[in-house]
Design an enzyme around this catalytic site. Structure first.
Site, PDB file in Angstrom:
ATOM      1  N   LYS A 107       0.826  -1.218   0.000  1.00  0.00           N
ATOM      2  CA  LYS A 107       0.000   0.000   0.000  1.00  0.00           C
ATOM      3  C   LYS A 107       0.856   1.264   0.000  1.00  0.00           C
ATOM      4  O   LYS A 107       0.624   2.177  -0.781  1.00  0.00           O
ATOM      5  CB  LYS A 107      -0.931   0.042   1.227  1.00  0.00           C
TER       6      LYS A 107
ATOM      7  N   ARG B 116      -9.218   1.197   8.655  1.00  0.00           N
ATOM      8  CA  ARG B 116      -8.806  -0.166   8.978  1.00  0.00           C
ATOM      9  C   ARG B 116      -9.897  -0.897   9.752  1.00  0.00           C
ATOM     10  O   ARG B 116      -9.714  -2.060  10.105  1.00  0.00           O
ATOM     11  CB  ARG B 116      -7.545  -0.125   9.843  1.00  0.00           C
TER      12      ARG B 116
ATOM     13  N   ARG C  21      11.900  -5.852   4.459  1.00  0.00           N
ATOM     14  CA  ARG C  21      11.438  -4.471   4.440  1.00  0.00           C
ATOM     15  C   ARG C  21      12.342  -3.540   5.247  1.00  0.00           C
ATOM     16  O   ARG C  21      12.787  -3.880   6.329  1.00  0.00           O
ATOM     17  CB  ARG C  21      10.021  -4.452   5.039  1.00  0.00           C
TER      18      ARG C  21
ATOM     19  N   ARG D 117      11.563  -1.607  10.801  1.00  0.00           N
ATOM     20  CA  ARG D 117      10.535  -1.147  11.739  1.00  0.00           C
ATOM     21  C   ARG D 117      10.354  -2.165  12.860  1.00  0.00           C
ATOM     22  O   ARG D 117      10.364  -3.366  12.606  1.00  0.00           O
ATOM     23  CB  ARG D 117       9.201  -0.989  11.000  1.00  0.00           C
TER      24      ARG D 117
ATOM     25  N   ARG E 132      -0.188  -8.789  13.281  1.00  0.00           N
ATOM     26  CA  ARG E 132      -0.804  -7.753  12.430  1.00  0.00           C
ATOM     27  C   ARG E 132      -1.705  -8.403  11.380  1.00  0.00           C
ATOM     28  O   ARG E 132      -2.754  -7.856  11.038  1.00  0.00           O
ATOM     29  CB  ARG E 132       0.286  -6.895  11.778  1.00  0.00           C
TER      30      ARG E 132
END
Ligand code: AMP
Length: 224
Positions: A13, A88, A127, A160, A171
């Site tokens: 996203k 969300r 990531r 992160r 998540r």
């Protein structure tokens, strides 16, 4: 155009929103980025949000909805916006609809990026994010020119805290419980568009742009 981006964490996203924002010249609004900036600056909102974010949970709706409402009232949103990571939950989607109704505007499209869980878990391992400007990278699919350094601002590339595998799994659980129902919500409003998020980033961007162009043409006869 007024767009929301849907998809599990790690579906792409943020990356797509960044590209689309430039191509369409509309602001990219990421609630995750807003929270992270507040955490970095040590604000009250940041302090409240941190414990939820670090454990892979959602920040409560009341906190989240208010920051988006304020952001949407800014002048640059008049020509459109891309919401990334918001809504969300169904209450967030409903309050967004109410807010936009009050402003006399509507969403044009909910873009849903579809990616299987195992692909997501693998992606998240690679990531990285710039610690200074927030630009996303991936050591496999979206490499910086120089290892560990942001192409744009020269900032350090970091992992992160919430990208650890355990937190990613949490998540994903939270996504299926709270966020996936939004697919049906926007489908019933006739503005849901699904895309295969496992393709090359540029290919998916092209497919999204084509679809948005078609939506725009159907309404106004071309990009403004
Ligand atoms: P993101 O960068 O979009 O993956 O967001 C990182 C984290 O910020 C999420 O895992 C949540 O803890 C929090 N967050 C971001 N957007 C929202 C939202 N719309 N509602 C609740 N929590 C959010």
């Amino acid at each position: 155009m007024r767009i929301v981006l849907l998809g599990a964490p790690g579906a792409g996203k943020g990356t797509q929103a960044g590209v689309l924002s430039k191509k369409l010249d509309i602001p990219h609004i990421s609630t995750g980025d807003i929270f992270r900036a507040n955490i970095q600056n040590g604000t009250e909102l940041g302090l409240k949000a941190k414990e939820f974010i670090d454990s892979g949970k959602l920040v409560p709706d009341d906190l989240t909805i208010n920051i988006v409402k304020d952001r949407l009232l800014k002048r640059d949103c008049q020509k459109g916006f891309i919401l990334d990571g918001f809504p969300r939950t169904i209450p967030q989607a409903e309050s967004l609809d109410n807010e936009l109704n009050g402003l006399g505007i509507k969403l044009d499209a909910a873009i849903n990026l579809e990616v299987p869980d195992e692909v997501i878990v693998n992606r998240m391992k690679g990531r990285r994010v710039c610690g200074k400007c927030g630009k996303p990278y991936n050591i496999h699919t979206l490499k910086p020119k120089q290892e560990g350094v942001c192409d744009v601002c020269g900032g350090p590339l970091l992992i992160r805290d919430d990208d650890k595998e355990e937190t990613v799994r949490e998540r994903l659980r939270v996504y299926y419980k709270n966020t996936e129902p939004l697919i049906g919500y926007y489908d019933s409003k006739g503005i849901l568009y699904n895309f295969d998020g496992t393709k090359d980033i540029g290919v998916t961007t092209g497919e999204i742009i084509d679809k948005l162009e078609q939506i725009r043409k159907d309404r106004t006869g071309g990009f403004e």
